[in-house]
Design a protein around this motif. Sequence first.
Motif, PDB file in Angstrom:
ATOM      1  N   TRP A  67       0.815  -1.208   0.000  1.00  0.00           N
ATOM      2  CA  TRP A  67       0.000   0.000   0.000  1.00  0.00           C
ATOM      3  C   TRP A  67       0.849   1.258   0.000  1.00  0.00           C
ATOM      4  N   GLN A  68       2.042   1.185   0.580  1.00  0.00           N
ATOM      5  CA  GLN A  68       2.944   2.330   0.512  1.00  0.00           C
ATOM      6  C   GLN A  68       3.339   2.600  -0.939  1.00  0.00           C
ATOM      7  N   VAL A  69       3.731   1.553  -1.646  1.00  0.00           N
ATOM      8  CA  VAL A  69       4.124   1.719  -3.051  1.00  0.00           C
ATOM      9  C   VAL A  69       2.916   2.135  -3.889  1.00  0.00           C
ATOM     10  N   TRP A  70       1.756   1.536  -3.617  1.00  0.00           N
ATOM     11  CA  TRP A  70       0.532   1.891  -4.344  1.00  0.00           C
ATOM     12  C   TRP A  70       0.238   3.389  -4.200  1.00  0.00           C
ATOM     13  N   VAL A  91       6.425  11.644   3.628  1.00  0.00           N
ATOM     14  CA  VAL A  91       5.366  11.255   4.564  1.00  0.00           C
ATOM     15  C   VAL A  91       5.042   9.764   4.431  1.00  0.00           C
ATOM     16  N   ILE A  92       4.945   9.282   3.207  1.00  0.00           N
ATOM     17  CA  ILE A  92       4.590   7.875   3.004  1.00  0.00           C
ATOM     18  C   ILE A  92       5.633   6.940   3.612  1.00  0.00           C
ATOM     19  N   PHE A  93       6.913   7.263   3.447  1.00  0.00           N
ATOM     20  CA  PHE A  93       7.953   6.341   3.899  1.00  0.00           C
ATOM     21  C   PHE A  93       8.469   6.604   5.306  1.00  0.00           C
ATOM     22  N   THR A  94       8.128   7.738   5.909  1.00  0.00           N
ATOM     23  CA  THR A  94       8.592   7.987   7.281  1.00  0.00           C
ATOM     24  C   THR A  94       7.438   8.002   8.276  1.00  0.00           C
ATOM     25  N   PHE A  95       6.247   7.679   7.832  1.00  0.00           N
ATOM     26  CA  PHE A  95       5.068   7.686   8.692  1.00  0.00           C
ATOM     27  C   PHE A  95       5.235   6.674   9.813  1.00  0.00           C
TER      28      PHE A  95
END
Length: 155
Positions: free
Chosen positions: A78-81, A132-136
């Motif tokens: 879902w992160q990649v999506w 934001v997506i990868f450090t959430f």
Amino acid sequence: MAVPTVESPRSGRVSPAYSRTRSSRGNFEMGAWLFMRLSGVVLVVMIFVHLWTSLVAGDGISQVDFGFVAGKWASPVWQVWDLVLLWLAMLHGTNGVRTIINDYAEKNSTRMWLKGVLYTATVVIILLGTLVIFTFDPCPVIDGVAHVASYCPTA
């Protein structure tokens, strides 16, 4: 009664400014045009899957909260999506606005400034969104105190 003939619009002499040479066949505008079509199709599919998983499947709109996003982003899929969705949407929209600026901004200086602002905003939004997506982290530690919610693993 004689039928009038109308010449084909492309039969007349083409201005040298619009003539295409062998070196300009694979130009940027053709790639941008093709990108808009392909990214549009991919975006439609990705957006409907995103809306289905977020709003239709499960409990509907009432399930969408901080915990829902934290649970989704716990999966790399879902992160990649969401990353691909962000990048495609921003680049697709930027290309569309770039085309509008080229069509309607009359002065070269106005066109340059508008595109400069557009590209700067695009880069900032893509960088911040990716960050934001990868450090959430849904389970932050603030001032040495772990703010543990029900979906956080206990330490």
